[in-house]
Design an enzyme around this catalytic site. Sequence first.
Site, PDB file in Angstrom:
ATOM      1  N   GLU A  50     -13.283 -15.374  23.249  1.00  0.00           N
ATOM      2  CA  GLU A  50     -12.276 -14.368  24.764  1.00  0.00           C
ATOM      3  C   GLU A  50     -13.573 -13.198  24.261  1.00  0.00           C
ATOM      4  O   GLU A  50     -14.069 -12.852  25.554  1.00  0.00           O
ATOM      5  CB  GLU A  50     -11.118 -14.671  24.348  1.00  0.00           C
ATOM      6  CG  GLU A  50      -9.825 -16.443  25.055  1.00  0.00           C
ATOM      7  CD  GLU A  50      -8.691 -15.903  24.396  1.00  0.00           C
ATOM      8  OE1 GLU A  50      -8.129 -16.486  25.220  1.00  0.00           O
ATOM      9  OE2 GLU A  50      -7.994 -15.625  23.404  1.00  0.00           O
ATOM     10  N   ASP A  52     -16.066 -12.857  23.250  1.00  0.00           N
ATOM     11  CA  ASP A  52     -17.654 -12.575  23.736  1.00  0.00           C
ATOM     12  C   ASP A  52     -17.539 -12.369  25.681  1.00  0.00           C
ATOM     13  O   ASP A  52     -18.542 -12.343  25.916  1.00  0.00           O
ATOM     14  CB  ASP A  52     -17.829 -14.213  23.355  1.00  0.00           C
ATOM     15  CG  ASP A  52     -17.674 -13.136  21.791  1.00  0.00           C
ATOM     16  OD1 ASP A  52     -18.476 -12.858  21.439  1.00  0.00           O
ATOM     17  OD2 ASP A  52     -18.771 -14.641  20.894  1.00  0.00           O
ATOM     18  N   GLU A 128     -31.225 -17.581   9.909  1.00  0.00           N
ATOM     19  CA  GLU A 128     -29.971 -17.431   8.433  1.00  0.00           C
ATOM     20  C   GLU A 128     -29.375 -17.693   9.096  1.00  0.00           C
ATOM     21  O   GLU A 128     -28.572 -17.103  10.182  1.00  0.00           O
ATOM     22  CB  GLU A 128     -30.954 -16.109   8.095  1.00  0.00           C
ATOM     23  CG  GLU A 128     -30.294 -14.466   8.500  1.00  0.00           C
ATOM     24  CD  GLU A 128     -30.698 -12.813   7.171  1.00  0.00           C
ATOM     25  OE1 GLU A 128     -30.708 -13.017   5.907  1.00  0.00           O
ATOM     26  OE2 GLU A 128     -30.551 -12.421   8.731  1.00  0.00           O
ATOM     27  N   LYS A 130     -25.276 -16.017   9.883  1.00  0.00           N
ATOM     28  CA  LYS A 130     -24.219 -14.684  10.560  1.00  0.00           C
ATOM     29  C   LYS A 130     -23.462 -15.074   9.744  1.00  0.00           C
ATOM     30  O   LYS A 130     -21.956 -15.622   9.204  1.00  0.00           O
ATOM     31  CB  LYS A 130     -23.778 -15.695  12.199  1.00  0.00           C
ATOM     32  CG  LYS A 130     -23.926 -13.853  12.276  1.00  0.00           C
ATOM     33  CD  LYS A 130     -23.345 -14.162  13.721  1.00  0.00           C
ATOM     34  CE  LYS A 130     -23.277 -12.600  14.701  1.00  0.00           C
ATOM     35  NZ  LYS A 130     -22.011 -12.356  13.783  1.00  0.00           N
ATOM     36  N   ASP A 132     -19.465 -13.865   8.367  1.00  0.00           N
ATOM     37  CA  ASP A 132     -18.674 -13.169   9.439  1.00  0.00           C
ATOM     38  C   ASP A 132     -17.694 -12.794   8.227  1.00  0.00           C
ATOM     39  O   ASP A 132     -16.749 -13.425   7.619  1.00  0.00           O
ATOM     40  CB  ASP A 132     -17.255 -14.815   9.912  1.00  0.00           C
ATOM     41  CG  ASP A 132     -16.393 -14.833  10.802  1.00  0.00           C
ATOM     42  OD1 ASP A 132     -16.385 -13.339  11.017  1.00  0.00           O
ATOM     43  OD2 ASP A 132     -15.825 -15.744  11.112  1.00  0.00           O
ATOM     44  N   ARG A 151     -19.252  -0.204   8.667  1.00  0.00           N
ATOM     45  CA  ARG A 151     -19.824  -0.047  10.054  1.00  0.00           C
ATOM     46  C   ARG A 151     -19.572   1.481  10.879  1.00  0.00           C
ATOM     47  O   ARG A 151     -19.950   2.043  11.544  1.00  0.00           O
ATOM     48  CB  ARG A 151     -20.242  -1.273  10.687  1.00  0.00           C
ATOM     49  CG  ARG A 151     -20.911  -1.773  11.995  1.00  0.00           C
ATOM     50  CD  ARG A 151     -20.679  -2.936  12.420  1.00  0.00           C
ATOM     51  NE  ARG A 151     -21.495  -3.075  13.970  1.00  0.00           N
ATOM     52  CZ  ARG A 151     -21.224  -4.433  14.472  1.00  0.00           C
ATOM     53  NH1 ARG A 151     -19.994  -4.791  14.212  1.00  0.00           N
ATOM     54  NH2 ARG A 151     -21.828  -3.937  15.499  1.00  0.00           N
ATOM     55  N   GLU A 185     -23.354  -7.552   4.804  1.00  0.00           N
ATOM     56  CA  GLU A 185     -22.259  -7.995   5.011  1.00  0.00           C
ATOM     57  C   GLU A 185     -21.130  -8.005   4.363  1.00  0.00           C
ATOM     58  O   GLU A 185     -21.659  -9.057   2.735  1.00  0.00           O
ATOM     59  CB  GLU A 185     -22.590  -9.303   6.061  1.00  0.00           C
ATOM     60  CG  GLU A 185     -20.751  -9.418   6.589  1.00  0.00           C
ATOM     61  CD  GLU A 185     -21.165  -9.246   7.905  1.00  0.00           C
ATOM     62  OE1 GLU A 185     -21.996  -8.153   8.600  1.00  0.00           O
ATOM     63  OE2 GLU A 185     -20.234  -9.905   9.073  1.00  0.00           O
ATOM     64  N   TYR A 237     -29.174  -8.032   4.680  1.00  0.00           N
ATOM     65  CA  TYR A 237     -29.939  -8.517   5.377  1.00  0.00           C
ATOM     66  C   TYR A 237     -30.472  -7.419   6.039  1.00  0.00           C
ATOM     67  O   TYR A 237     -31.418  -7.868   7.376  1.00  0.00           O
ATOM     68  CB  TYR A 237     -28.753  -9.513   6.868  1.00  0.00           C
ATOM     69  CG  TYR A 237     -28.240  -9.232   6.760  1.00  0.00           C
ATOM     70  CD1 TYR A 237     -27.848  -7.772   7.793  1.00  0.00           C
ATOM     71  CD2 TYR A 237     -26.686  -9.399   6.942  1.00  0.00           C
ATOM     72  CE1 TYR A 237     -26.240  -7.176   8.305  1.00  0.00           C
ATOM     73  CE2 TYR A 237     -25.153  -8.655   7.300  1.00  0.00           C
ATOM     74  CZ  TYR A 237     -25.703  -7.598   8.384  1.00  0.00           C
ATOM     75  OH  TYR A 237     -24.077  -7.484   8.635  1.00  0.00           O
ATOM     76  N   LYS A 338     -24.352 -18.838  17.529  1.00  0.00           N
ATOM     77  CA  LYS A 338     -23.092 -18.194  17.405  1.00  0.00           C
ATOM     78  C   LYS A 338     -22.774 -19.762  17.850  1.00  0.00           C
ATOM     79  O   LYS A 338     -22.567 -19.916  18.353  1.00  0.00           O
ATOM     80  CB  LYS A 338     -21.809 -17.471  18.458  1.00  0.00           C
ATOM     81  CG  LYS A 338     -22.492 -15.950  17.514  1.00  0.00           C
ATOM     82  CD  LYS A 338     -21.501 -14.927  17.883  1.00  0.00           C
ATOM     83  CE  LYS A 338     -20.280 -14.664  17.554  1.00  0.00           C
ATOM     84  NZ  LYS A 338     -19.436 -13.642  17.202  1.00  0.00           N
ATOM     85  N   CYS A 432      21.054 -33.185  11.653  1.00  0.00           N
ATOM     86  CA  CYS A 432      20.076 -34.181  11.933  1.00  0.00           C
ATOM     87  C   CYS A 432      19.800 -34.443  13.912  1.00  0.00           C
ATOM     88  O   CYS A 432      20.746 -34.582  14.124  1.00  0.00           O
ATOM     89  CB  CYS A 432      20.332 -35.578  11.557  1.00  0.00           C
ATOM     90  SG  CYS A 432      19.015 -36.878  12.289  1.00  0.00           S
ATOM     91  N   CYS A 435      20.647 -37.919  14.601  1.00  0.00           N
ATOM     92  CA  CYS A 435      22.378 -38.847  14.573  1.00  0.00           C
ATOM     93  C   CYS A 435      22.729 -37.456  14.162  1.00  0.00           C
ATOM     94  O   CYS A 435      24.368 -37.969  13.694  1.00  0.00           O
ATOM     95  CB  CYS A 435      21.679 -39.620  13.907  1.00  0.00           C
ATOM     96  SG  CYS A 435      21.629 -38.822  11.944  1.00  0.00           S
ATOM     97  N   CYS A 450      17.750 -36.249   6.705  1.00  0.00           N
ATOM     98  CA  CYS A 450      19.044 -36.567   7.071  1.00  0.00           C
ATOM     99  C   CYS A 450      19.445 -37.580   5.871  1.00  0.00           C
ATOM    100  O   CYS A 450      18.673 -38.653   5.364  1.00  0.00           O
ATOM    101  CB  CYS A 450      18.740 -37.610   8.247  1.00  0.00           C
ATOM    102  SG  CYS A 450      20.100 -38.394   9.200  1.00  0.00           S
ATOM    103  N   CYS A 456      20.525 -43.492  10.894  1.00  0.00           N
ATOM    104  CA  CYS A 456      19.353 -42.337  11.738  1.00  0.00           C
ATOM    105  C   CYS A 456      18.184 -43.446  12.823  1.00  0.00           C
ATOM    106  O   CYS A 456      18.089 -43.446  11.992  1.00  0.00           O
ATOM    107  CB  CYS A 456      19.078 -42.042  10.475  1.00  0.00           C
ATOM    108  SG  CYS A 456      17.700 -40.901  11.716  1.00  0.00           S
TER     109      CYS A 456
END
Length: 712
Positions: A50, A52, A128, A130, A132, A151, A185, A237, A338, A432, A435, A450, A456
Amino acid sequence: MDIQILLAESSRLFSQKAILQKDIPLLRDIVREHNRLYYQQESPVISDEEYDRLFSQLVEAERRYGDFDPESPTSRIAVAPDEQFQKRPHATPMLSLDNTYSIEEIRNFEARIRNILKTDEPIAYCIEVKFDGLGISLSYERGQLVRALTRGNGMEGEIITQNIMTDQNIPHTISYKESVEIRGEIILPHDEFTRINEARKQAGEKLFANPRNAASGSVRQLDPKVTKSRKLRFFAYSFPHLEEPETRALFGSKTGISVSTYSQYIAALERLWFETSGIFFERAKNLEALVERLGAITAERPRLGFDIDGLVIKVDDLNLWKHLGLTAHHPRYAIAFKFPAKLARTRIQHIIHSVGRSGIVTPVAILDPVLVGGVTVSRATLHNYSELAAKDAHEGDTIFLMRAGEVIPEVVSVITEARDGNEKRVGVPEKCPACETPLEQETGKIAYFCPNRTGCPAQLQGGLETFAGKHGMNIDGLGKKQIERFRREGFISDMASIYHLYVHRETLVNMQWLGEKSVENLLTSIENSRHVPLHRLLTALGIPNIGRRTAQSLAIFLAQSINRNDTEKPTGERLLKIFSSLSAEDLESIPDMGPVASQSVFAYFTARESTLSRLFPELHIILPDISFEGIIEYSLSEKTFCITGSFDGMTREQIIEIAKSAGMRFVDSVSKKLDMLVVGEKPGSKLQKAKSLGIPTMGIEEFLAQIRDHEH
Ligand code: IVH
């Protein structure tokens, strides 16, 4: 910005086809706010995918209207560093990477490069993983590690030197004595993530939504002791010293290591004792070779043991890096390919209490339907009430959802910031839901159940579904819906009554619900199921803790008891007598049966004696041939399996471990002798080979289901 508004506006803007110019400032604020939540609070409220989408909407709109602004988050990563740490500017900005989700865009990436370089020559690339995790920068002076920075906002970061010093794979000294900076990272491996969250759960603390947030939370700790207790790993990296021709020459003259490509650059980092993407690093001689390798490298993903969110593609020739240059946001010589998101965001509409065949009551979240990894998910189990309390999930909550191992949708965490006060807490129901019998909790166990074993309706429904199901009596045409309806209309009241259904043939046909042909087929299928091997019947009964393998052992044991001591025919009644005469100790002497399983069998037969005494006479039970060592028809034991492709949310090791615990053997290659091949995303050549040899293949879902059925 208020989280409610942030979420509402985010949803509005990313579903909009084109952003209006007047919305650009708002969209910038929104992206900034998500950056702050992600980088600073370690508590994002939308999924990566979302984010991105919002980000590219903004890039697109700025380009369309020519509306550029150096303060826009597309020009800089506009997150204010956290107040609690001291800040320091980076020597050069720590940029981001350009993102793509498609191969077509990788081709566009090369087209842009060719356009700048004005060349038709093949371009070599490195691929290579990525990582996370959390981008950090390490500074070395005279070979000593003197500083570590996060960062931060890309321009200045937070000083985390003390915390980083506890990290085991960050060298405190290096053999190169010039002032240099190394970037990379910090990640948290899966097993460590699980361990930390387990401990937080015990302590009643908020769980980390994913390893990346946990890594960030661990590094940005005010108490370095906490960081030390967590096994973080650093992967390098970036070594800017090797990117300028002059300093590169200096490095060559001092170390004797000449570097002109990124492959050599990575090798140089390794010579200085930094960990890099190592065996997951590859060079491709041109774009076609690169595209061909993407699938295979992705398939190795489960072997890593930590999260990656894609692959990074970099031009190999370092001289070209200078030519290509940087935008304010990312370098032009690299692009991230990605993976589609595995975390999705959605809302819990209700929490229902589902009663299974064994009477255990499970809270289940009914969700606003959402697409996760290509499948629409609308419910997710919350496992049990202590898990529900630990996750602190309420009705109306916005949550992150994950499909673990591509199979079971799971609530990862609640976005508590998104609450508006109308959420409803749900606790353990007193009665329950099916029942109304008051629920009980076994001493020392988490589960509530139960206790109304025979009366039941929910337990009956679940039990009948298992009984008629594929691994049980395998009655075609008697699924969940039919059982529900037949129960409602009074045709079926227990397992035995299925075998009296034929009496109602006329009524069933006249009901005009099932066609005449279907009624015929169903009745035939029921008749056929009367002849049943004992182990299959035992599986069909759905005795808790008795899987297919244990059912076989139990069947053999019973057959032996009959042959040894009896002249009587092995009728259902006879079997039932033997069952009732068995003690818990007798049961425990059976191979594969531990105390839990035997207790379970004992309890089952005691509670259901009358039901079974009606059922058994209806059946022709086939005893196993005990002159033969075991029945292997359903046994997974000693079966070999092999794996190809990758499995979202599940490592190869995890799959192997699960299968081994079911007695299976893992082999790493496909041959005639292989019993089955488990196929994941982007399968390799093993699939083709298995097909040509006629070896059964299956998805992970089917594979795990098979093991589950076998085990429980
Ligand atoms: S190279 C100038 N290589 O992903 C940027 N970055 O989404 C150079 N990342 O900011 C970065 N794995 O923190 C590079 N193999 C890799 C990476 C990687 C993870 C991070 C990095 C970057 C972020 C962008």
